[in-house]
Design an enzyme around this catalytic site. Structure first.
Site, PDB file in Angstrom:
ATOM      1  CE  LYS A 297     158.414  -0.345  48.191  1.00 21.04           C
ATOM      2  NZ  LYS A 297     159.572  -0.424  47.279  1.00 21.04           N
ATOM      3  CB  THR A 298     155.279  -6.751  47.110  1.00 20.75           C
ATOM      4  OG1 THR A 298     154.904  -5.430  46.703  1.00 20.75           O
ATOM      5  CG2 THR A 298     154.094  -7.678  46.964  1.00 20.75           C
TER       6      THR A 298
ATOM      7  NE  ARG B  45     159.775  -5.190  41.032  1.00 19.20           N
ATOM      8  CZ  ARG B  45     159.081  -4.165  41.501  1.00 19.20           C
ATOM      9  NH1 ARG B  45     159.060  -3.027  40.817  1.00 19.20           N
ATOM     10  NH2 ARG B  45     158.421  -4.264  42.637  1.00 19.20           N
TER      11      ARG B  45
ATOM     12  CB  THR C  93     158.691   4.596  45.930  1.00 20.64           C
ATOM     13  OG1 THR C  93     157.605   5.311  45.331  1.00 20.64           O
ATOM     14  CG2 THR C  93     158.601   3.127  45.515  1.00 20.64           C
TER      15      THR C  93
ATOM     16  CG  ASP D 144     152.523  -1.545  46.154  1.00 19.10           C
ATOM     17  OD1 ASP D 144     153.406  -0.948  46.813  1.00 19.10           O
ATOM     18  OD2 ASP D 144     152.740  -2.051  45.032  1.00 19.10           O
TER      19      ASP D 144
END
Length: 353
Positions: A78-79, A231, A172, A123
């Site tokens: 997402k980032t 990640r 999330t 975020d």
């Protein structure tokens, strides 16, 4: 009495990154493996196609991209997507998070210092306080900020006119975002877990950036053990590089990957020690379930949100755990993975949660 103003408030501490400096940062830092463009971004094909269309349409109209909401499990990108949008739109991005903004002035100081076309990335946007969220309503719709000065009869309403910008929210927990806020986003994208072939491509790309060679079979093994999450794949790749460095090797083979994963407590299905602890605890202490999240949280000494966000999605994906109206249960597949004999399928569940 309403007063219109374009005055900017004092800048709060935050990160502002231009598209040029973002490129330079990524090039100079080998620990940053994030792609810089949609072309380099692997996976999430439908999202990429739609984003490419929407960004090009915005460029054609010389307008900022409409507000974007990205949701999905941690570590899915997402980032990274937010940074890519800033890079593709050739604009600056200011990065913050929901939990650190406590007062109306915090968000006001951020948005009044934005330039036309800039991106504000929030975020964990589901963790915004109600007063901050309500402030965003007029900001997102009208590009105006209403601030009340004073109290009682002498109170004044000041409307600060804002430049048009793009708000990108990441979460999330989509269900925790109120409908009024959610409806103000022009684009909403859900990031899914990655397929095996996509994970392999991500690991191969990251290995090149880290300047370490890796055998094909080692790539497959590492991809399979990465919980379908980029990640985690990049983190494991760095750890494998550490093991190779200690052994004096300049490449990663299957044997080294298997040995490294064993040292990290990751089994052949990609489960780590906490995953197995959760399954065993449900089996041994709660007869396989069902057991409620709060009870499971107390028994494992893990926060309920951590269990729900980090561990459960993978165990559900693997088919080792299932959710029922009465709580979590270990499946027969989960029993077999731990080398245990599962109970009969028609077992009567009597445990309350």
């Amino acid at each position: 009495m309403a007063i219109h103003s374009t005055k900017k408030l004092a800048k709060p501490p935050s990160r502002t990154i231009s598209s040029e400096s973002l490129d330079q940062t990524l090039e100079n830092n080998d620990t940053t493996l994030r792609p810089k463009s949609l072309e380099d971004y692997i996976g999430q094909q439908e999202i990429k196609k739609n984003l490419a269309v929407f960004m090009q349409a915005s460029k054609n109209r010389s307008e900022p991209l409409e507000h974007v909401l990205l949701h999905g499990s941690p570590g899915l990108g997402k980032t990274t997507l937010a940074n890519i949008i800033a890079n593709e739109m050739k604009t600056n991005i200011r990065i913050t998070s929901g939990p650190i903004m406590e007062r109306q002035g915090d968000i006001a100081a951020l948005i009044t210092n934005l330039e036309p076309g800039d991106i504000l990335f929030i975020d964990e946007i589901h963790r915004l306080k109600p007063i901050i969220e309500e402030t965003l309503y007029s900001v997102m719709e009208d590009f105006a900020l209403d601030i009340i000065l004073g109290k009682g009869p002498s109170a004044k309403s000041i409307r600060l006119n804002l430049p048009k910008f793009t708000l990108i929210g990441a979460t999330t927990k989509l269900s925790l975002i109120s409908s009024p806020l959610r409806d103000r986003f022009g684009h909403t994208f859900r990031l899914d877990f990655y397929q095996q072939n996509e994970m392999e491509k991500i690991i191969e790309r990251s290995a090149k950036l880290l300047e370490i060679s890796i055998e094909k079979e080692a790539v497959k093994k590492l991809a399979y053990s990465s919980r379908q999450t980029p990640r985690i794949a990049n983190r494991l790749l760095r750890r494998m590089r550490d093991f190779a460095s200690v052994e004096g090797l300049n490449h990663l083979n299957l044997s080294l990957i298997e040995k490294g994963l064993t040292h990290l407590g990751i089994d052949e299905q990609g489960l780590d020690g906490t995953d197995r602890t959760i399954l065993r605890l449900i089996i041994e202490n709660f007869r396989g379930g069902p057991v409620g999240l709060s009870t499971l949280s107390a028994a494992t000494h893990e926060e309920g949100q951590t269990l729900e966000d980090i561990y459960e999605p993978f165990l559900l994906q693997k088919g080792f755990l299932e959710r029922t109206p009465r709580g979590r249960m270990v499946t027969q597949k989960g029993y077999h993975h731990l080398g245990l004999i599962p109970p009969p399928q028609d077992k009567t569940q009597s445990l309350l949660f």
